[in-house]
Design a protein around this motif. Structure first.
Motif, mmCIF file in Angstrom:
data_model
loop_
_atom_site.group_PDB
_atom_site.id
_atom_site.type_symbol
_atom_site.label_atom_id
_atom_site.label_comp_id
_atom_site.label_asym_id
_atom_site.label_seq_id
_atom_site.Cartn_x
_atom_site.Cartn_y
_atom_site.Cartn_z
ATOM 1 N N LEU A 79 0.835 -1.195 0.000
ATOM 2 C CA LEU A 79 0.000 0.000 0.000
ATOM 3 C C LEU A 79 0.873 1.250 0.000
ATOM 4 N N VAL A 80 0.303 2.357 -0.452
ATOM 5 C CA VAL A 80 1.010 3.627 -0.342
ATOM 6 C C VAL A 80 0.339 4.485 0.728
ATOM 7 N N THR A 81 1.058 5.503 1.196
ATOM 8 C CA THR A 81 0.549 6.357 2.272
ATOM 9 C C THR A 81 -0.297 7.502 1.732
ATOM 10 N N ASN A 82 -0.088 7.825 0.429
ATOM 11 C CA ASN A 82 -0.688 9.005 -0.166
ATOM 12 C C ASN A 82 -0.527 8.813 -1.659
ATOM 13 N N SER A 83 -1.647 8.470 -2.340
ATOM 14 C CA SER A 83 -1.544 7.925 -3.687
ATOM 15 C C SER A 83 -1.362 8.972 -4.790
ATOM 16 N N ILE A 84 -0.245 9.657 -4.765
ATOM 17 C CA ILE A 84 0.186 10.439 -5.937
ATOM 18 C C ILE A 84 1.708 10.404 -6.054
ATOM 19 N N CYS A 85 2.176 10.926 -7.205
ATOM 20 C CA CYS A 85 3.550 10.700 -7.658
ATOM 21 C C CYS A 85 4.625 11.230 -6.706
ATOM 22 N N GLY A 86 4.739 12.565 -6.606
ATOM 23 C CA GLY A 86 5.807 13.178 -5.805
ATOM 24 C C GLY A 86 5.811 12.675 -4.372
#
Ligand code: CA
Length: 523
Positions: A79-86
């Motif tokens: 999983l990601v913590t905050n789903s955008i690129c940078g």
């Protein structure tokens, strides 16, 4: 050696033995250094796990990503913590949530390079470090001995690269090929007395999905199945209803799907050279003619857009995968494969028509989860599957663990190397809940800021701005997340328990802003 053997004439026996001991100790320490593996982190952009063969997609061809998975391990719940690129790249470099590393949005925020960085930590511990390709953090790479990166988003065709110390050069060719060429070029000339850490940042498969010339039309004979949630009515989900990221309304005919492009005027295309323009134009003129001739409207038009979107998306992914193959071949030929860990991951997941969308951002499965495969010869058993909840804050600690370096105190994740090796014991339980916090609003795509948690079975979300609404999903009964059961009869205890856990996670990860919002959230 002869010189040394002749030398004792002038040396005492004690000094001679000391010299022998010194020679032995140097060669031992050299052997230990040589044992530390090299690490290559191939990091793509917006590449959906559900679009990868190893993750179960039976239509598309990703043989090289599949090869890494087959020869190593595949994470099914990364999983990601905050789903955008940078923000995902900032988390890779810091091992921290966005609110602590300062990179919450894809805006013009400059990444704070003064904090503890994965790159710098590895370099301080004897690794040679390099970042080649896409980075997009509004700052030059820090803690890297070598870098050659795309400015901002970069271009698919004839891209510019920023080299050291800070000069921009334009190259002719396709971005994925150039990135691989620069990566293997650096591997050739690196200081081979040290182990290395190399990030290969790919632009693919970021919007506007411009395939390599040789891949145009690669999926024209495929009719992609329409996801079961494609015509989602967003009932009971205000944030999902209010977004601006549908294939129907948001996806643009010209810049996304290349219909009616002016190759001399439009900025993505006027940089193509004459030969590139000719091939590109010939292909997309046919596409443009098809949609004009058919004069599609309503459902027929949306479904046409969906097919074109996936054809461009997966054709662009073809070059990405082929270039991963080139890098793997280089490692084989140069003899580096045996002692080099290869990781492939995307910065976050992506919608391929689920809920009618493209793009990412939401805590829902397709954008929350990202692909992650890793090959570590002799350490990770081929064909390993890890189903535990891994979060991208764990990436930096894991890479450091592989390098034999202790995780710095301010990194918030933990190494999942024991999960990969199958040595994680029940006495040291892995996390049972993962925390998420998304910020960027209102544009692009108008997704309301939200935080939440994901357990192995449930997901609780609070959209605190705009929608002011809670959502609860039972992923076992509702894996597509179309039935928000928050506030329904029988979920009272479950909801109360999950809220306690959510607050505990906010405390653990020091998200003070979220704690304040939670304290005044509507019940
Ligand atoms: Ca991305």
């Amino acid at each position: 050696m002869l010189a040394i053997l002749n030398y004792p004439a002038k040396l005492t026996l004690k000094a001679f033995l000391g010299l022998i001991a010194l020679v032995l100790s140097i060669s031992t320490s050299h052997a230990q250094t040589a044992k530390r593996p090299n690490i290559i982190f191939i990091f793509s952009d917006d590449h959906a796990y559900q679009g990868i063969g190893a993750y179960g997609n039976k239509i598309v061809k990703t043989p090289n990503i599949d090869r890494i998975a087959r020869e190593g391990a595949l994470l099914t719940n990364n999983l990601v913590t905050n789903s955008i690129c940078g923000p995902s790249r900032a988390t890779l470099l810091t091992g921290k949530y966005s609110h602590l590393n300062g990179y919450k949005r894809n805006d013009r925020t400059k990444f704070d390079t003064s904090q503890t960085l994965l790159s710098e930590t590895l370099r301080n511990n004897g690794y040679q470090t390099a970042w080649i390709g896409k980075m997009h953090l509004n700052s030059l790479p820090a803690g890297f001995d070598y870098w050659n990166v795309l400015p901002d988003q970069g271009h698919y065709y004839n891209p510019e690269f920023i080299g050291q110390p800070n000069d921009t050069t334009q190259y002719t060719g396709y971005v994925s090929d150039l990135i691989t060429q620069f990566a293997t070029g650096w591997l050739e000339k690196r200081d081979d007395s040290k182990p290395f850490f190399l990030i290969v940042g790919h632009k693919a498969t970021h919007r506007e999905w411009m395939p390599d010339l040789q891949d145009l039309g690669a999926y024209d004979n495929v009719n992609f199945p329409i996801p079961s949630t494609f015509y989602d009515d967003y009932k009971g989900r205000k944030a999902a209803a209010d977004q601006d990221m549908t294939i129907d309304k948001t996806m643009r005919m010209k810049f996304d799907l290349k219909v009616g492009v002016d190759y001399e005027k439009d900025f993505l295309y006027n940089r193509l050279n004459a030969e590139q323009k000719k091939v590109f134009k010939a292909y997309y003129d046919k596409v443009s003619k098809e949609v004009t001739d058919k004069n599609l409207t309503g459902k027929a038009l949306v479904e046409w857009k969906f097919q074109r979107y996936l054809r461009d998306y997966f054709s662009t992914a073809n070059s990405l995968d082929r270039n991963i193959g080139k890098l793997l071949d280089y490692l084989d030929k140069s003899g580096l494969s045996k002692n080099t860990v290869v990781i492939y991951a995307s910065d976050q997941g992506f919608y391929l028509g689920e809920h009618g969308w493209f793009d990412k951002r939401f805590i829902y499965e397709e954008s929350l989860k990202t692909p992650f495969v890793i090959r570590y010869p002799g350490v990770i058993k081929p064909g390993t599957k890890v189903n535990d909840l891994v979060v991208n804050i764990d990436w930096a600690p894991t890479v450091l663990n592989i390098a034999g370096v202790k995780t710095p105190a301010d990194m918030q994740g933990k190494s999942f190397l024991p999960l990969l090796k199958g040595t994680q014991t029940a006495q040291v339980p892995w996390r049972k809940e993962a925390y998420y916090h998304y910020y960027e609003f209102p544009q692009p795509h108008h997704v309301y800021p939200h935080f939440g948690l994901r357990t192995n079975r449930y997901k609780l979300v609070y959209f605190y701005q705009g929608a002011d609404s809670w959502e609860l999903y039972d992923l076992q009964k509702d894996p597509k997340e179309v039935s928000n059961i928050y506030g329904t009869k029988g979920t009272e205890k479950l909801t109360a328990d999950l809220k306690i856990k959510l607050k505990a996670l906010m405390n653990e990860y020091k998200d003070d802003e979220a704690l304040k919002i939670l304290a005044t959230a509507k019940p």
